[in-house]
Write an enzyme that holds these catalytic residues in place. Structure first.
Site, short mmCIF file in Angstrom:
data_model
loop_
_atom_site.label_atom_id
_atom_site.label_comp_id
_atom_site.label_asym_id
_atom_site.label_seq_id
_atom_site.Cartn_x
_atom_site.Cartn_y
_atom_site.Cartn_z
N HIS A 1 -2.24 -1.61 -10.99
CA HIS A 1 -3.02 -1.16 -9.85
C HIS A 1 -4.23 -2.05 -9.70
CE1 HIS A 1 -5.48 1.49 -7.28
NE2 HIS A 1 -4.33 1.98 -6.88
N HIS B 1 0.85 -1.20 0.00
CA HIS B 1 0.00 0.00 0.00
C HIS B 1 0.89 1.24 0.00
CE1 HIS B 1 -3.39 2.49 0.41
NE2 HIS B 1 -3.79 2.23 1.63
N ASP C 1 2.98 5.50 -7.59
CA ASP C 1 4.19 5.26 -6.81
C ASP C 1 5.45 5.36 -7.65
OD1 ASP C 1 2.67 4.54 -4.43
OD2 ASP C 1 2.11 2.75 -5.54
#
Length: 503
Positions: free
Chosen positions: A339, A300, A395
């Site tokens: 994702h 996460h 990210d």
């Protein structure tokens, strides 16, 4: 599954239970069916196929591991369309907010539903910025940590500790409906609820900066008035002994934009945790601490840290093909791509890509950027990646910006948690304001374990045949002192003599 076409379209689902030949008409609303309607489908237990633990006569259950297709709340906060790569806060596209808004304005939008007027924003800004100080004893709590403690561990503990310094905000002390009473418009409950929102958003950067300064071995800074939300955060992190500290405007703006991008993302792992914990009506500080604990995980909030570690390991662009070959052989995991929700380009990564160039113009080009771009280009041409809808996610680029700005890798999850407090609070507030009250979350399970068994005395037990490594504790190594203790003789509290330590 058999699909049968009917001429007239109806907002319902017709289900035939082949066990009983009964037909059920289940209403469809907002393209969903109620799980409790599915529970109305019942049958008698069949001794040859059904276990007692299947609870067949109590109604059909929906088995959905990891919530792959289960809607747990009705929400008006954030909309995601994973197929088309859409992310909107209260209807506003994320790209628009990054270009035109600022973090505190977006925070107001997420929590209260509309962009604030000038007067509303002025009051909101002042309340947040005047709730930035923390109790001096909380600073003492930070000093009790080891020097090498992970900043996210410290931040999680700090939010939990804050609840102990606000007894007036604790439903266990003030009454369990302290916050849920706000749903009826109770002025006192609304005031207590909003005050905790001010406190948590205001103090989040102060707590985060304290975890950073603790790792650096530097004294804590006091919040500065007159700076922006992210400007004050950078001051708390970096100011040493100078006066009139001003962070670089490009870095301040970039961090503010990253905060907008990270503020909310629908019912993700940490937000689901916040709602799960919040459903017990516990205080909001415990709720936010639980969110931090969930965000801490490498799947996460820790993903941007993992993405940079992967790029560092790859090293240079010429090493990308060899690394990707291992990925396609499933020998390595590619971090920063793909994702759970997005099956297209992550809209947050698009917004961040432009930010990256602005930051690099000030800090210098990140040495890992060429490796990252080569990896992204290689992945875009890979049939393996395209088949799996693996595109760069948020990210991938945020980690590059954080590194260019000089943040240590283990601080990345903290930089995620500070703005995500806003999203958590928005969902928690929406939960507390539920007109029908707050029901405690209690998921079901499918029990596949042993049926009823009789207790067997210890002397009659035998080791399980075909036992595996999972059926008992594995041998655990201990420090060198345990060897010395094993050779010592001592008496325990009951006066029994031991010749071998069990430590």
């Amino acid at each position: 599954m058999v699909i049968v076409s009917k001429s007239a379209a109806q907002q319902s689902l017709t289900v035939v239970d082949n066990r009983t030949n009964k037909v059920y008409e289940i209403p469809i609303k907002n393209n969903s069916v109620l799980a409790t309607d599915i529970k109305k489908i019942k049958a008698q237990r069949q001794l040859d196929t059904d276990r007692e633990e299947d609870e067949t006569e109590q109604g059909l259950r929906v088995f959905d591991p990891a919530y792959m297709n289960t809607a747990v709340v009705q929400s008006k906060i954030t909309y995601i369309n994973g197929q088309d790569g859409i992310l909107r806060y209260r209807g506003y596209p994320i790209q628009e907010l990054v270009k035109k808004s600022n973090f505190l304005e977006t925070a107001f939008l997420l929590i209260y539903g509309e962009l604030p007027t000038k007067s509303q924003y002025s009051t909101w800004h002042d309340e947040i910025m005047h709730h930035t100080f923390i109790h001096s004893d909380i600073e003492g709590m930070f000093k009790s940590f080891r020097y090498d403690s992970h900043p996210m561990s410290m931040l999680t503990a700090a939010f939990s500790t804050m609840g102990a310094f606000a007894p007036e905000a604790n439903p266990s002390l003030r009454g369990q409906k302290l916050y849920s009473n706000a749903a009826s418009g109770n002025r006192e409950s609304l005031e207590v609820l909003d005050k905790q929102i001010f406190r948590i958003i205001g103090k989040a950067p102060t707590l985060a900066a304290a975890s950073y300064r603790m790792r650096q071995g530097r004294p804590f800074n006091r919040p500065a008035q007159g700076l922006s939300y992210t400007g004050n955060f950078l001051y708390l992190l970096d100011n040493l002994s100078g006066h009139q500290y001003q962070p670089h405007p490009v870095l301040e703006k970039a961090l503010d934009a990253l905060f907008i991008i990270h503020a909310d993302h629908e019912v993700n792992c940490s937000t689901a945790t916040v709602l799960q914990v919040g459903s017990s009506l516990v205080d909001p500080y415990s709720v936010i601490a639980a969110g931090c604990a969930a965000l801490y995980g490498p799947s996460h909030g820790g993903a941007s840290e993992s993405a940079i570690r992967m790029l560092i390991e790859i090293g240079s662009p010429e090493n990308v093909p060899a690394f990707m070959e291992k990925v396609e052989k499933r020998e390595r995991v590619l971090v920063g791509f793909g994702h759970r929700v997005y099956k297209n380009v992550d809209p947050r990564s698009t917004a961040i890509r432009a930010l990256a160039e602005e930051v690099f113009a000030v800090t210098g080009r990140n040495k890992l950027l060429d490796t990252a771009l080569t990896l992204a280009e290689y992945a875009s041409k890979s049939e393996f990646m395209r088949k799996r809808n693996l595109y760069p996610n948020v990210d991938f680029y945020s980690g590059l910006i954080y590194q260019a700005m000089g943040f240590p890798l283990d601080f990345y999850p903290v930089l995620f948690a500070v703005p995500r407090c806003v999203g958590w609070l928005a969902h928690w507030r929406q939960q507390m304001l539920s007109p029908g009250g707050v029901k405690i979350w209690r998921p079901r399970q499918l029990y596949l374990g042993e049926g009823e068994r009789e207790y067997v005395p210890a002397e009659q037990r035998k080791e399980k045949s075909e036992a595996t490594v999972f059926d008992a504790p594995v041998e655990v190594g201990h420090g060198a002192d345990s060897k010395r203790n094993a050779l010592a003789t001592y008496k325990d509290e009951s006066g029994n003599t031991w010749t071998k330590s069990k430590l």
